[in-house]
Design a protein around this motif. Structure first.
Motif, PDB file in Angstrom:
ATOM      1  N   VAL A  45       5.812  -6.480  23.005  1.00 53.72           N
ATOM      2  CA  VAL A  45       7.242  -6.592  22.687  1.00 53.72           C
ATOM      3  C   VAL A  45       8.073  -6.385  23.941  1.00 53.72           C
ATOM      4  N   SER A  48       7.708  -9.475  26.058  1.00 52.80           N
ATOM      5  CA  SER A  48       8.449 -10.571  25.433  1.00 52.80           C
ATOM      6  C   SER A  48       9.952 -10.412  25.644  1.00 52.80           C
ATOM      7  N   LYS A  49      10.436  -9.186  25.499  1.00 51.26           N
ATOM      8  CA  LYS A  49      11.868  -8.933  25.670  1.00 51.26           C
ATOM      9  C   LYS A  49      12.308  -9.230  27.105  1.00 51.26           C
ATOM     10  N   GLU A 149       5.526 -14.053  21.240  1.00 54.23           N
ATOM     11  CA  GLU A 149       6.273 -13.757  20.021  1.00 54.23           C
ATOM     12  C   GLU A 149       5.428 -13.999  18.769  1.00 54.23           C
ATOM     13  N   CYS A 152       3.056 -11.040  18.589  1.00 54.50           N
ATOM     14  CA  CYS A 152       3.761  -9.851  18.098  1.00 54.50           C
ATOM     15  C   CYS A 152       3.900  -9.898  16.579  1.00 54.50           C
TER      16      CYS A 152
END
Length: 208
Positions: A45, A48-49, A149, A152
């Motif tokens: 995460v 990805s962020k 994503e 996740c």
């Protein structure tokens, strides 16, 4: 906690103790898997962020570059220039395993390292070339973001499933087994004390 419907005998007691040992072992293994998946999930995460933030900034810059290009070149010319592509690319998909969870992997393959331009340099400007080079560099990150994503999402679903199983073992199955074992043990102890009292009475009668 309500006990199970059991018969208070030693065979049942041994079976319940075996089930309790298995339940505790399963709870420990599931809890360890859950903790590791949460650790992997948090890392993905975060990655990805960061990647999404970087791509958002790059898209903003790219939009400004195309706006400059559009100010100098006619829309009809740009549309004609982009109708034919100078590059072909392949995206291949496969799967990887993260603690038993199947997650996607995408490979973005270009036959050439350098981008080829689908138009003549005589009628364009350097801003258009720079914009296409930026698009070319961003493609790998865009595909990697999609991979992250989706991974996740799959990890989050698996973590939730394991969490429910861990909670069921921790707050229902194990307490019920423990309560049932205590009940049988108590009944067996009562029977032993009753037998001991009867033996003492018989012994006293024999002495008299």
């Amino acid at each position: 906690m309500e006990k199970l419907n059991v018969n208070p005998n030693r065979m049942e007691l041994a079976e319940l103790k075996s089930k309790l040992a298995v339940a505790k072992q399963g709870h420990e293994l599931l809890k360890g898997k859950q903790d590791e998946l949460v650790h992997r999930f948090v890392d993905m995460v975060r990655e990805s962020k960061d990647l999404r933030a970087r791509l958002t900034e790059q898209f903003s810059d790219l939009y400004q570059q195309f706006a400059l290009v559009g100010a100098e070149l006619s829309p009809d010319f740009l549309e004609e220039a982009f109708l034919s592509s100078g590059n072909s690319a392949n995206i291949t998909g496969s799967e990887a395993s993260i603690m038993g969870v199947r997650v996607p992997q995408f490979d973005f393959l270009l036959p050439k390292d350098e981008i080829s331009y689908p138009y003549s340099f005589s009628y364009t400007n350097s801003e258009l070339d720079a914009s296409l080079r930026k698009c070319h560099r961003m493609m790998q990150d865009i595909i990697h973001l999609a991979e992250l994503e989706k991974s996740c999402e799959l990890l989050a679903n698996e973590i939730e499933k394991i969490r429910r199983r861990v909670n069921a073992l921790e707050f229902m199955t194990i307490p019920q087994l423990q309560e049932s074992i205590r009940y049988i043990q108590m009944r067996l102890d009562e029977n032993e004390r009753g037998n001991l009292v009867r033996l003492i009475k018989v012994k006293n009668k024999i002495k008299k």
